[in-house]
Design a protein around this motif. Structure first.
Motif, PDB file in Angstrom:
ATOM      1  N   CYS A 166       2.404   9.389   8.123  1.00  0.00           N
ATOM      2  CA  CYS A 166       2.582   8.371   9.157  1.00  0.00           C
ATOM      3  C   CYS A 166       3.779   8.735  10.048  1.00  0.00           C
ATOM      4  N   CYS A 188       8.352   4.097  10.877  1.00  0.00           N
ATOM      5  CA  CYS A 188       8.746   2.995  11.764  1.00  0.00           C
ATOM      6  C   CYS A 188       9.860   2.216  11.073  1.00  0.00           C
ATOM      7  N   THR A 222      10.001   1.851   7.242  1.00  0.00           N
ATOM      8  CA  THR A 222      10.186   2.980   6.319  1.00  0.00           C
ATOM      9  C   THR A 222      11.533   2.868   5.606  1.00  0.00           C
ATOM     10  N   CYS A 234       5.217   3.142   3.918  1.00  0.00           N
ATOM     11  CA  CYS A 234       5.479   1.805   3.390  1.00  0.00           C
ATOM     12  C   CYS A 234       4.291   1.230   2.645  1.00  0.00           C
TER      13      CYS A 234
END
Ligand code: SF4
Length: 351
Positions: free
Chosen positions: A264, A267, A270, A299
């Motif tokens: 990912c 963001c 995290t 996450c």
């Protein structure tokens, strides 16, 4: 699909054209006369996945070196020759599996014939290469600049010269640093010939810009079914070219195998060093010959969902991560043990 109907050409023990897999090429940047250094680089390229390698042959010493280099490597060796037809003949006599020439800079018809005769005698294919940087003045004038049409005409003119000398064991390459011109030239030539095409974006640039240009250019060309061998040209270590070429072929579904890592973008949610972990995972998985997908997610909100799509995945939490295998959470692992836990799972993976 064009690739299905190109002429089959053998390069050493590899076969291209006629729908055979698209092969990855690179070129050494050592002095070919330096046998030890060149062999070391070819071995590194081969270990990374290079399937055909090209060396420049600017001197007679380099041509003679090919014989010894060939004995120490396991991939077909292509000799790249400019200007001096004697180097081309010497390269063929010393075991080159293919030669790359631009007949336009080899000189008289007699000299070209001498090269073609030597190639014919040993069934060594000739790659006829044209490059936007060296397009004939006459074609530049006729087409009002360097154009895809001019490049194609130049390549086909050269092919005709060799065909008239009774040889059709040929591969064509048309290179331009202008990505869209390169795309257009390949579309045009694919409609006018059935020779296999070696595709690359020339002088693409450094690792960053070269990868972008090559991925876009080769992506469009290969997606249309055009291209039998590829080279990603980068200003850097040629091993990087192989990694990129493999990535491009895999992304297009033209190559299978190897672990695909998805991760990912991170963001505000995290809470582990995901960027560091994803990079470590990408390097670590290269040693495993598995055909699976590994997810590295930041996450527990989106992470588990994405990780479940993969064969195995990590979904980060606060200083910990969930290890998810085939859709099931199997363990909660401290952050500093995530990499080694994943490694253990891969070591015992049953496909
Ligand atoms: S997976 Fe989680 S941490 Fe990663 S970008 Fe999505 S929401 Fe953010």
């Amino acid at each position: 699909m064009y690739r299905e109907r190109t002429k089959v050409v053998s390069i050493g023990d590899r076969v291209i054209g006629g729908g055979n897999p698209v092969l990855i090429q690179s070129m050494t940047n050592t002095k070919t006369e330096d046998i030890k250094g060149t062999v070391a680089q070819i071995r590194a390229l081969t270990a990374a996945g290079c399937e055909i390698v090209r060396c420049t042959v600017p001197t007679m010493e380099a041509a003679l070196a090919l014989r010894e280099i060939k004995q120490q490597i396991s991939v077909p060796l292509v000799a790249d020759i400019h200007f001096d037809y004697r180097m081309a003949i010497a390269a063929i006599e010393n075991g080159a599996d293919k030669i790359r020439i631009n007949p336009g800079n080899i000189g008289s018809r007699e000299r070209i014939k001498a090269v073609v005769d030597a190639a014919k005698e040993r069934s060594v294919p000739i790659r006829v290469g044209v490059n936007s940087g060296s397009l004939e003045k006459e074609l530049v004038e006729r087409y009002h600049g360097v154009t895809a049409e001019g490049l194609v005409e130049s390549a086909l003119d050269k092919v005709k010269i060799i065909e008239e000398l009774g040889y059709d064991n040929l591969v064509i390459s048309i290179k331009s640093s202008d990505v869209m011109m390169c795309v257009k030239a390949h579309e045009l030539i694919a409609s006018r010939t059935q020779y296999p095409l070696h595709v690359g974006i020339t002088e693409a640039g450094t690792l960053y810009s070269g990868n972008i240009k090559s991925a876009v250019g080769l992506g469009i060309i290969l997606y249309q079914g055009i291209g039998d061998t590829i080279r990603v040209s980068l200003t850097g270590d040629p091993v990087e070219e192989i990694k990129s070429a493999k990535g491009i072929l895999k992304t297009l579904g033209l190559r299978k195998g190897g672990i695909e890592v998805v991760s990912c973008p991170t963001c505000g949610r995290t809470e582990i060093d995901l960027i560091g972990l994803a990079n470590q995972v990408e390097t670590m998985v290269q040693e495993f010959p598995l055909d699976i997908k590994v997810a590295v997610m930041g996450c527990v909100v989106n992470g588990p969902g994405e990780a479940k799509e993969a064969d195995i995945g990590i979904a980060g939490g606060k200083g910990v991560g969930l290890l998810i295998k085939k859709g099931e959470i199997i363990r909660k692992v401290p952050e500093d043990e995530l990499l080694s836990c994943l490694r253990k799972e891969l070591e015992h993976w049953e496909q």
